[in-house]
Design a protein around this motif. Structure first.
Motif, PDB file in Angstrom:
ATOM      1  N   GLN A 131       1.036  -1.106   0.115  1.00  0.00           N
ATOM      2  CA  GLN A 131      -0.179  -0.143   0.189  1.00  0.00           C
ATOM      3  C   GLN A 131       1.247   1.074   0.041  1.00  0.00           C
ATOM      4  N   LEU A 132       1.167   1.563  -1.115  1.00  0.00           N
ATOM      5  CA  LEU A 132       2.719   2.697  -1.103  1.00  0.00           C
ATOM      6  C   LEU A 132       1.445   3.941  -1.759  1.00  0.00           C
ATOM      7  N   ASN A 165       7.668  14.318  -2.244  1.00  0.00           N
ATOM      8  CA  ASN A 165       5.997  13.121  -2.557  1.00  0.00           C
ATOM      9  C   ASN A 165       6.717  12.712  -1.492  1.00  0.00           C
ATOM     10  N   GLU A 166       5.521  12.662  -0.201  1.00  0.00           N
ATOM     11  CA  GLU A 166       5.181  12.495   0.390  1.00  0.00           C
ATOM     12  C   GLU A 166       4.555  11.064   0.924  1.00  0.00           C
ATOM     13  N   GLY A 167       5.425  10.132   0.495  1.00  0.00           N
ATOM     14  CA  GLY A 167       4.930   8.529   0.148  1.00  0.00           C
ATOM     15  C   GLY A 167       4.765   7.959   1.257  1.00  0.00           C
ATOM     16  N   THR A 168       3.836   7.554   2.193  1.00  0.00           N
ATOM     17  CA  THR A 168       2.879   7.128   2.843  1.00  0.00           C
ATOM     18  C   THR A 168       2.486   5.643   2.645  1.00  0.00           C
ATOM     19  N   ILE A 169       2.518   4.577   3.341  1.00  0.00           N
ATOM     20  CA  ILE A 169       2.349   3.244   3.501  1.00  0.00           C
ATOM     21  C   ILE A 169       0.541   2.854   4.063  1.00  0.00           C
ATOM     22  N   ARG A 170      -0.074   3.062   3.637  1.00  0.00           N
ATOM     23  CA  ARG A 170      -1.458   3.203   3.576  1.00  0.00           C
ATOM     24  C   ARG A 170      -1.522   2.574   5.135  1.00  0.00           C
ATOM     25  N   ASP A 171      -1.300   1.674   5.301  1.00  0.00           N
ATOM     26  CA  ASP A 171      -1.647   0.562   5.921  1.00  0.00           C
ATOM     27  C   ASP A 171      -1.372   0.185   7.723  1.00  0.00           C
ATOM     28  N   TRP A 172       0.105   0.665   7.451  1.00  0.00           N
ATOM     29  CA  TRP A 172       1.154   0.904   8.535  1.00  0.00           C
ATOM     30  C   TRP A 172       0.698   2.694   9.501  1.00  0.00           C
ATOM     31  N   VAL A 173      -0.597   3.184   8.592  1.00  0.00           N
ATOM     32  CA  VAL A 173      -0.708   4.599   9.592  1.00  0.00           C
ATOM     33  C   VAL A 173      -1.751   3.723  10.476  1.00  0.00           C
ATOM     34  N   ARG A 174      -2.276   3.166  10.091  1.00  0.00           N
ATOM     35  CA  ARG A 174      -4.057   2.980  10.601  1.00  0.00           C
ATOM     36  C   ARG A 174      -3.137   1.889  11.911  1.00  0.00           C
ATOM     37  N   HIS A 175      -2.122   1.715  12.503  1.00  0.00           N
ATOM     38  CA  HIS A 175      -1.626   0.206  12.939  1.00  0.00           C
ATOM     39  C   HIS A 175      -2.143   1.204  14.448  1.00  0.00           C
ATOM     40  N   LYS A 177      -3.727   3.815  17.633  1.00  0.00           N
ATOM     41  CA  LYS A 177      -5.281   4.253  17.415  1.00  0.00           C
ATOM     42  C   LYS A 177      -5.093   6.379  17.001  1.00  0.00           C
ATOM     43  N   PHE A 178      -3.610   6.458  17.972  1.00  0.00           N
ATOM     44  CA  PHE A 178      -3.155   7.913  17.358  1.00  0.00           C
ATOM     45  C   PHE A 178      -2.451   8.932  16.297  1.00  0.00           C
ATOM     46  N   ASN A 179      -1.667   7.206  15.688  1.00  0.00           N
ATOM     47  CA  ASN A 179      -0.393   7.923  15.107  1.00  0.00           C
ATOM     48  C   ASN A 179      -0.210   7.581  13.779  1.00  0.00           C
ATOM     49  N   VAL A 180       0.943   7.929  13.079  1.00  0.00           N
ATOM     50  CA  VAL A 180       0.439   7.757  12.070  1.00  0.00           C
ATOM     51  C   VAL A 180       2.071   7.544  11.943  1.00  0.00           C
ATOM     52  N   THR A 181       2.878   7.769  12.722  1.00  0.00           N
ATOM     53  CA  THR A 181       4.139   7.759  12.889  1.00  0.00           C
ATOM     54  C   THR A 181       5.423   6.349  11.913  1.00  0.00           C
ATOM     55  N   GLN A 182       4.629   5.062  11.749  1.00  0.00           N
ATOM     56  CA  GLN A 182       4.968   4.200  11.224  1.00  0.00           C
ATOM     57  C   GLN A 182       4.986   4.298   9.606  1.00  0.00           C
ATOM     58  N   GLY A 183       3.374   4.689   8.962  1.00  0.00           N
ATOM     59  CA  GLY A 183       3.750   4.539   7.666  1.00  0.00           C
ATOM     60  C   GLY A 183       3.943   5.731   7.082  1.00  0.00           C
ATOM     61  N   LYS A 184       4.725   7.015   7.847  1.00  0.00           N
ATOM     62  CA  LYS A 184       5.118   7.630   7.419  1.00  0.00           C
ATOM     63  C   LYS A 184       6.591   7.520   6.621  1.00  0.00           C
ATOM     64  N   ASN A 185       7.407   6.948   7.567  1.00  0.00           N
ATOM     65  CA  ASN A 185       8.715   6.647   7.756  1.00  0.00           C
ATOM     66  C   ASN A 185       9.390   5.457   7.772  1.00  0.00           C
ATOM     67  N   PHE A 186       9.048   4.627   6.733  1.00  0.00           N
ATOM     68  CA  PHE A 186       9.731   3.742   5.945  1.00  0.00           C
ATOM     69  C   PHE A 186      10.878   4.155   4.956  1.00  0.00           C
ATOM     70  N   ASP A 187      11.418   3.822   5.415  1.00  0.00           N
ATOM     71  CA  ASP A 187      13.348   4.193   4.203  1.00  0.00           C
ATOM     72  C   ASP A 187      12.778   4.391   2.458  1.00  0.00           C
ATOM     73  N   HIS A 188      12.763   5.745   2.495  1.00  0.00           N
ATOM     74  CA  HIS A 188      12.975   5.332   1.176  1.00  0.00           C
ATOM     75  C   HIS A 188      11.773   5.789   0.351  1.00  0.00           C
ATOM     76  N   THR A 189      10.341   5.567   1.229  1.00  0.00           N
ATOM     77  CA  THR A 189       9.470   6.193   0.363  1.00  0.00           C
ATOM     78  C   THR A 189       8.770   7.460   0.034  1.00  0.00           C
TER      79      THR A 189
END
Length: 292
Positions: A131-132, A165-175, A177-189
């Motif tokens: 889900q990039l 291009n603020e690429g995002t891993i969509r399912d990981w921003v929903r891991h 309840k209150f933060n999106v850090t994981q899905g916004k910080n995969f290396d080189h996305t």
């Protein structure tokens, strides 16, 4: 505004050597060699608030390097902070269909430098998710330190502009309840660049067209005048709780049209080409690959 040619300063690699310089239609003026002792990197130029001085030094020089021979790098290699705005266009807010009115304050999150690559580099789809997604955004580079900066003085603290291009891993921003850090910080996305455009006045950003294309198809298309929180407000608000310093980066939000909002969603896949373009700032391009 789209036809205005403004100075462009890029960080790049040439024959294995890191440098920076003025980008022209005829080639690259290698200013990194000329000012190596004073400013080893473009970060140092921004830290000294001397971007205009650098441009002036290169404005009458003959290009040293062909454009085709450089490899673009991130314009700011070591940003102190990368602060991103989550929802900043009314149509984007409406996408959520949660019945909530326009928010009173911006949603903010942090990205790490390693999550971005430079112009014409591969952005990577990680093995953990397919889900990039893409998000085209205008970026502010801070050039003057400030805390609790008044709105009327806010743009005095901007050194330059670029694109992301603020690429995002969509399912990981929903891991969580209150933060999106994981899905916004995969290396080189994500990607940032291609260059810095020195900030001159508010006309450069107040009402410019911002588009994102995937394989030539326009997916996002809006104007910055529609932003719910304008550039002055963002600097004022963010500087309330943290000191903004030279080299800090503010990624100002994306319009509607990301792949997650299609029915069914349309995710980026290897070989896709993403282009983010804004009036007066140029075009940031990258191709999608699979992380090995």
């Amino acid at each position: 505004m789209g036809n205005v040619t403004r100075p462009r300063v890029a960080s790049f690699t040439y024959q294995g050597r890191h440098s920076y310089g003025l980008i022209t239609d005829q080639g690259v003026v290698d200013l990194g060699q000329q000012f190596a002792d004073r400013w080893p990197t473009l970060d140092d130029v921004v830290a000294d608030d001397c971007l205009d001085q650098l441009v002036e030094a290169g404005s009458n020089a003959t290009p040293d390097i062909a454009l085709a021979d450089i490899e673009y790098q991130l314009p700011i290699a070591r940003p102190g902070k990368i602060i991103c705005v989550g929802v900043n266009y009314p149509n984007r807010n409406a996408e959520y269909k949660d019945g909530q009115a326009q928010p009173d304050y911006p949603s903010l999150f942090i990205r790490f430098p390693e999550s971005f690559v430079g112009h014409e580099k591969l952005i990577m789809r990680p093995p953990e998710s397919e889900q990039l997604d893409y998000e085209g955004e205008v970026v502010l580079i801070i050039g003057k330190e400030g805390r609790r900066i008044p709105r009327e003085d806010a743009l005095d603290h901007v050194s330059a502009l670029t694109l992301a291009n603020e690429g995002t891993i969509r399912d990981w921003v929903r891991h969580a309840k209150f933060n999106v850090t994981q899905g916004k910080n995969f290396d080189h996305t994500g990607a940032m660049g291609p260059w810095l455009v020195p900030f001159e006045d508010e006309s450069q950003i107040a009402d410019i067209r911002l588009t994102t294309r995937v394989n030539g198809e326009i997916r996002q298309d809006d104007r910055t005048i529609h932003m719910m929180f304008d550039f002055r407000y963002l600097i004022n608000y963010i500087s309330t709780f943290t000191t903004l310093k030279p080299g800090d980066v503010i990624v100002a939000g994306t319009p509607t049209g990301a792949g997650a909002r299609f029915d069914p969603p349309v995710w980026l896949k290897p070989g896709d080409r993403v282009e983010v373009e804004a009036d007066g700032l140029g075009t940031l391009a990258c191709t999608v690959g699979d992380e090995q």
